[in-house]
Design a protein around this motif. Structure first.
Motif, PDB file in Angstrom:
ATOM      1  N   THR A  66      30.639 -20.627  23.565  1.00 18.25           N
ATOM      2  CA  THR A  66      29.414 -20.744  22.767  1.00 18.25           C
ATOM      3  C   THR A  66      29.696 -21.236  21.346  1.00 18.25           C
ATOM      4  O   THR A  66      28.757 -21.503  20.599  1.00 18.25           O
ATOM      5  CB  THR A  66      28.678 -19.390  22.692  1.00 18.25           C
ATOM      6  N   ILE A  67      30.977 -21.327  20.974  1.00 15.00           N
ATOM      7  CA  ILE A  67      31.311 -21.840  19.631  1.00 15.00           C
ATOM      8  C   ILE A  67      30.756 -23.239  19.441  1.00 15.00           C
ATOM      9  O   ILE A  67      30.263 -23.591  18.360  1.00 15.00           O
ATOM     10  CB  ILE A  67      32.842 -21.827  19.423  1.00 15.00           C
ATOM     11  N   THR A  68      30.827 -24.061  20.485  1.00 18.38           N
ATOM     12  CA  THR A  68      30.296 -25.424  20.399  1.00 18.38           C
ATOM     13  C   THR A  68      29.168 -25.666  21.394  1.00 18.38           C
ATOM     14  O   THR A  68      28.685 -26.785  21.495  1.00 18.38           O
ATOM     15  CB  THR A  68      31.413 -26.454  20.659  1.00 18.38           C
ATOM     16  N   ARG A  69      28.764 -24.630  22.136  1.00 15.46           N
ATOM     17  CA  ARG A  69      27.696 -24.783  23.118  1.00 15.46           C
ATOM     18  C   ARG A  69      26.610 -23.733  22.895  1.00 15.46           C
ATOM     19  O   ARG A  69      26.521 -22.728  23.610  1.00 15.46           O
ATOM     20  CB  ARG A  69      28.260 -24.682  24.534  1.00 15.46           C
ATOM     21  N   PRO A  70      25.758 -23.926  21.891  1.00 20.31           N
ATOM     22  CA  PRO A  70      24.684 -22.950  21.651  1.00 20.31           C
ATOM     23  C   PRO A  70      23.660 -22.897  22.775  1.00 20.31           C
ATOM     24  O   PRO A  70      22.889 -21.940  22.853  1.00 20.31           O
ATOM     25  CB  PRO A  70      24.050 -23.449  20.340  1.00 20.31           C
ATOM     26  N   ASP A  71      23.645 -23.902  23.658  1.00 21.56           N
ATOM     27  CA  ASP A  71      22.661 -23.930  24.727  1.00 21.56           C
ATOM     28  C   ASP A  71      22.910 -22.858  25.792  1.00 21.56           C
ATOM     29  O   ASP A  71      22.022 -22.588  26.609  1.00 21.56           O
ATOM     30  CB  ASP A  71      22.624 -25.312  25.388  1.00 21.56           C
ATOM     31  N   ILE A  72      24.093 -22.226  25.801  1.00 22.06           N
ATOM     32  CA  ILE A  72      24.347 -21.162  26.773  1.00 22.06           C
ATOM     33  C   ILE A  72      24.333 -19.781  26.111  1.00 22.06           C
ATOM     34  O   ILE A  72      24.652 -18.784  26.767  1.00 22.06           O
ATOM     35  CB  ILE A  72      25.688 -21.368  27.500  1.00 22.06           C
ATOM     36  N   SER A  73      23.944 -19.696  24.853  1.00 26.04           N
ATOM     37  CA  SER A  73      23.973 -18.427  24.125  1.00 26.04           C
ATOM     38  C   SER A  73      23.060 -17.388  24.768  1.00 26.04           C
ATOM     39  O   SER A  73      23.427 -16.222  24.920  1.00 26.04           O
ATOM     40  CB  SER A  73      23.579 -18.641  22.662  1.00 26.04           C
ATOM     41  N   PHE A  74      21.843 -17.804  25.146  1.00 25.55           N
ATOM     42  CA  PHE A  74      20.905 -16.853  25.740  1.00 25.55           C
ATOM     43  C   PHE A  74      21.412 -16.362  27.090  1.00 25.55           C
ATOM     44  O   PHE A  74      21.319 -15.171  27.414  1.00 25.55           O
ATOM     45  CB  PHE A  74      19.530 -17.501  25.900  1.00 25.55           C
ATOM     46  N   ALA A  75      21.964 -17.270  27.895  1.00 27.11           N
ATOM     47  CA  ALA A  75      22.476 -16.880  29.206  1.00 27.11           C
ATOM     48  C   ALA A  75      23.629 -15.883  29.068  1.00 27.11           C
ATOM     49  O   ALA A  75      23.701 -14.895  29.819  1.00 27.11           O
ATOM     50  CB  ALA A  75      22.936 -18.117  29.969  1.00 27.11           C
ATOM     51  N   ILE A  76      24.512 -16.100  28.109  1.00 29.33           N
ATOM     52  CA  ILE A  76      25.645 -15.188  27.910  1.00 29.33           C
ATOM     53  C   ILE A  76      25.155 -13.849  27.372  1.00 29.33           C
ATOM     54  O   ILE A  76      25.696 -12.796  27.721  1.00 29.33           O
ATOM     55  CB  ILE A  76      26.678 -15.812  26.956  1.00 29.33           C
ATOM     56  N   TYR A  77      24.108 -13.864  26.540  1.00 27.13           N
ATOM     57  CA  TYR A  77      23.524 -12.601  26.056  1.00 27.13           C
ATOM     58  C   TYR A  77      23.017 -11.769  27.241  1.00 27.13           C
ATOM     59  O   TYR A  77      23.237 -10.554  27.309  1.00 27.13           O
ATOM     60  CB  TYR A  77      22.396 -12.897  25.074  1.00 27.13           C
TER      61      TYR A  77
END
Length: 283
Positions: free
Chosen positions: A184-195
């Motif tokens: 997620t350091i360079t991929r904010p588009d997966i932040s919600f999924a990882i949360y």
């Protein structure tokens, strides 16, 4: 560690007092950090209060920044003369090797051009896909399925349907989520999924594992994507935020993104600590 032969005859109940820290001891990393910190502070650098591994030096309108990770240093600034002077000071106290312009640092590829810099983790993601055994799998276009409801309950209280079984090896799921967190350091588009997926670290089920591998397959379809930092002067700071009141009956999910000019510099997706009683208070 053993005493030298000349000291053994002087008594068995003696200890050695180290004059300097030895490589491999528990205190070695701490002593190295203290020595590096003192060296930079003596060179008139200021240590950041938000990140103790970040140091900066202002001289007029110019700035030099040093980022430390164990014994790797990332050095940048707005003035080439100040950067060279900083290198000279560090060379006087440490044996250092200048690797030139940054291309790869802590799993992050840095691609420079005349119009800006691209940060991505292409190599890291490729290794992650290979480790999870998804090299021959089909990519997906979204990190999570739409309207998916992941739960840790044995059965769905709404429908009464029986849930799936727990994973026999929870550590494999935990390692995968940890690696995706670093992506997620360079991929904010997966932040919600990882949360969402990180809430089931203690007792993951098969459905959670399948959702996690879906995120990996999503990354496979967009390996080269990353953060684009434009080379444009700007003093505009833009903050975007939103909340999802319906996602959780007790605590809402919030997300925000901060742009400096047109470059994304900060983002987050998390559940609030406090309970909001109305949608107006939630926003």
């Amino acid at each position: 560690m053993e005493l030298p032969k000349s000291f053994k005859s002087q008594g068995e109940h003696k200890v050695c007092k180290l004059v300097k820290s030895l490589y491999g001891l528990k205190q070695a990393s701490r002593q190295w950090n203290l020595k590096l910190t003192h060296a930079l502070l003596d060179a008139r650098f200021t240590q950041s209060a938000h990140d103790y591994s970040l140091f900066f030096l202002h001289q007029g309108d110019d700035i030099v920044i040093v980022l430390a990770y164990v014994d790797d240093l990332l050095l940048t600034g707005s003035n080439a003369t100040l950067i060279d002077a900083t290198k000279t000071k560090l060379h006087q106290q440490f044996k250092m090797k200048d690797l030139g312009n940054i291309k790869y640092f802590l799993g992050i590829e840095v691609l420079s051009s005349t119009s800006g810099v691209i940060l991505n983790q292409r190599k890291y993601v490729l290794e992650l896909i290979s480790e999870t055994g998804l090299s021959g799998s089909k990519p997906t276009i979204t990190p999570l399925e739409s309207n998916v409801r992941l739960t840790s309950l044995k059965y769905d209280q709404t429908t009464g349907a029986q849930g799936d079984d727990l994973l026999s090896d929870a550590s494999s799921y935990q390692r995968l989520i940890g690696k995706l967190m670093y992506a997620t350091i360079t991929r904010p588009d997966i932040s919600f999924a990882i949360y969402i997926l990180s809430q089931f670290m203690q007792h993951p089920k098969r459905s959670h594992w399948e959702a996690a591998t879906r995120v990996v397959r999503y990354l496979k379809g967009s390996i080269g994507q990353g953060i684009w930092l434009q080379d444009k002067y700007s003093t505009t700071l833009t903050y975007w935020c939103d909340s999802d009141w319906a996602a959780c009956p007790r605590r809402l999910v919030i997300g925000y993104a901060v742009h400096f000019g047109e470059s994304l510099i900060s983002w987050k997706s998390k559940k609030q600590h406090t309970v909001s009683r109305s949608s107006a208070k939630a926003e």
